[in-house]
Scaffold this active site. Structure first.
Site, PDB file in Angstrom:
ATOM      1  CD  GLU A  29      -4.545  -8.015   1.720  1.00  0.00           C
ATOM      2  OE1 GLU A  29      -5.446  -7.292   2.201  1.00  0.00           O
ATOM      3  OE2 GLU A  29      -3.333  -7.781   1.876  1.00  0.00           O
ATOM      4  CD  GLU A  40      -2.764  -1.381   2.401  1.00  0.00           C
ATOM      5  OE1 GLU A  40      -2.761  -0.488   3.262  1.00  0.00           O
ATOM      6  OE2 GLU A  40      -3.428  -2.423   2.508  1.00  0.00           O
TER       7      GLU A  40
HETATM    8  O1  9MR Z   1      -7.159  -8.303   8.577  1.00  0.00           O
HETATM    9  C1  9MR Z   1      -6.259  -7.437   9.224  1.00  0.00           C
HETATM   10  C2  9MR Z   1      -6.886  -6.914  10.507  1.00  0.00           C
HETATM   11  O2  9MR Z   1      -7.026  -7.969  11.441  1.00  0.00           O
HETATM   12  C3  9MR Z   1      -6.040  -5.793  11.090  1.00  0.00           C
HETATM   13  O3  9MR Z   1      -6.716  -5.227  12.194  1.00  0.00           O
HETATM   14  C4  9MR Z   1      -5.806  -4.732  10.020  1.00  0.00           C
HETATM   15  C5  9MR Z   1      -4.953  -3.590  10.543  1.00  0.00           C
HETATM   16  O4  9MR Z   1      -4.752  -2.636   9.548  1.00  0.00           O
HETATM   17  O5  9MR Z   1      -5.153  -5.330   8.917  1.00  0.00           O
HETATM   18  C6  9MR Z   1      -5.953  -6.277   8.288  1.00  0.00           C
HETATM   19  O6  9MR Z   1      -5.325  -6.790   7.131  1.00  0.00           O
HETATM   20  C7  9MR Z   1      -5.042  -5.834   6.114  1.00  0.00           C
HETATM   21  C8  9MR Z   1      -3.817  -6.330   5.383  1.00  0.00           C
HETATM   22  O7  9MR Z   1      -2.778  -6.544   6.269  1.00  0.00           O
HETATM   23  C9  9MR Z   1      -3.411  -5.342   4.291  1.00  0.00           C
HETATM   24  N1  9MR Z   1      -4.486  -5.057   3.402  1.00  0.00           N
HETATM   25  C10 9MR Z   1      -5.751  -4.669   4.024  1.00  0.00           C
HETATM   26  C11 9MR Z   1      -6.154  -5.723   5.045  1.00  0.00           C
HETATM   27  C12 9MR Z   1      -7.511  -5.391   5.629  1.00  0.00           C
HETATM   28  O8  9MR Z   1      -7.438  -4.198   6.330  1.00  0.00           O
END
Ligand code: 9MR
Length: 380
Positions: free
Chosen positions: A268, A163
């Site tokens: 994802e 990102e």
């Molecule tokens: O699924 C993840 C969630 O449990 C966390 O709280 C969050 C924190 O930002 O991150 C989520 O995973 C993310 C991933 O690492 C990167 N792309 C977006 C995903 C969803 O937010």
């Protein structure tokens, strides 16, 4: 004489029972249909994976773990390999969950993904507070070297940068850009390659179906390629909705990324079925949606997914997978962001405390219509 007849009768009856049992067993064996797992069905097309949380990694959520090991052939750690958890303070690494995660993948002969080395979110506080650029860069070098070398030959693919771009295709003004400069993406890809020359190296992001953002990312890919820096794949996050992005937008994205000479991984995938506050109030990502918490209009299915929405979700997954199958030569992995609906991040984002249904397995650990539809897309 009577004794002899009784003995004969007994022998004949015994033989008859044994014959019946043998033939019944034979019948049931020949009638037994071996049902392939989802990843078995798609194994000639691409890896099929799931993101797994700590409870799965540590075997606390046994039912989800069973789904993961039987239905998928690739895993991604939902949170356990993020900087905040691996290196919470300078040079103090905690590999307990990460080691367990990697061991799980090896034991089950899975494709193992590392997520994510460089990301402005879930970054340790000390990194945000490091004022000297030289010290910051040294921490990044140390982190990538330590983590990637530890799992060299075990983790198959790394989300090296996550990102890094804004919606307009320009570089996000993150702490990495501020401290390491405009070329930091090249620098960290080089560091990852040095630590494990054989791992696949991925740039991962969301909203890449939007042309402006995609153009910015593909420009970066070209720059890396022109400078001889290894980048294997673009990871497309695919946190999508029932109606958007359109299939045309997705297809154009697949074609453009593939034309850039890199592999494509859907890293994802999940599909929200709930109303989206952006549609109501504009497109400002930093907007605070807490005012919608507890609003029944924004959380319409707290007691179960209505049949017609379950059908829409299955159809949406089917349409998307048909497209993936059409372009399977360009796609090497499709990973769902979670296992069962209960633990999806989408229950708490962008509005906290809702009941969402974005995945293939319901809250009772049962396959949903979407699962069955995807299974039926490919002959057993
Ligand atoms: O699924 C993840 C969630 O449990 C966390 O709280 C969050 C924190 O930002 O991150 C989520 O995973 C993310 C991933 O690492 C990167 N792309 C977006 C995903 C969803 O937010």
């Amino acid at each position: 004489m009577i004794q002899k007849i009784t003995r004969h009768a007994f022998t004949i009856i015994t033989i008859a029972i044994v014959c019946i049992l043998i033939s019944a067993n034979g019948l049931s064996n020949s009638n037994k249909i071996k049902v392939d797992s989802l990843s078995d069905r798609y194994k000639d097309l691409f890896h099929l994976g799931a993101a797994i949380n700590q409870d799965i990694i540590f075997g606390k959520d046994v039912q989800s773990l069973n789904i993961v090991t039987s239905e998928f052939n690739s895993i991604t750690p939902e949170n356990s390999l993020k900087w905040l958890y691996l290196q919470p303070s300078p040079n103090k690494f905690n590999f307990i969950a990460a080691d367990k995660y990697v061991a799980l993948g090896i034991k089950n002969n899975m494709n193992i993904v590392g997520h994510a080395l460089v990301w402005h979110n879930q970054l340790a506080d000390f990194m945000k507070n490091t004022s000297s650029s030289a010290a910051f860069t040294n921490h990044v070098k140390n982190h990538i070297h330590t983590v990637v070398s530890r799992y060299k030959g075990k983790i198959d693919a790394w989300d090296v940068v996550n990102e890094a771009f804004k919606e307009d295709g320009s570089l996000r003004p993150s702490v990495f850009k501020k401290q390491m400069g405009e070329n930091y993406i090249e620098d960290v890809f080089k560091l990852a390659e040095t630590a494990d020359p054989d791992a696949d190296l991925i740039y991962n992001d969301y909203n890449l179906y939007k042309p402006a953002k995609r153009a910015g990312v593909l420009k970066m890919v070209k720059k890396l390629q022109d400078n001889g820096i290894k980048i294997n794949a673009i990871g497309v996050q695919a946190h999508w909705r029932l109606k958007s992005p359109s299939l045309n937008e997705i297809e154009q994205m697949i074609l453009d990324i593939s034309a850039a000479g890199v592999d494509l991984m859907f890293t994802e995938l999940d599909i929200t079925v709930l109303p989206n506050p952006w549609e109501l109030v504009g497109a400002e990502v930093t907007q605070n949606f807490s005012k919608f918490e507890g609003d029944p209009k924004m959380d319409p299915y707290p007691n179960g997914l209505p049949k017609e929405i379950e059908i829409q979700l299955a159809k949406r997954y089917k349409d998307i997978f048909k497209l993936f199958m059409k372009h399977q030569d360009k796609i090497s992995r499709v990973t769902f962001w979670g296992v069962i609906d209960q633990y999806s991040w989408l229950n708490d984002w962008p509005i906290k405390g809702r009941t969402n249904y974005p995945l293939l397995f319901n809250r009772e650990y049962q396959p949903k219509l979407a699962y069955k539809t995807l299974a039926n897309l490919i002959e057993n």
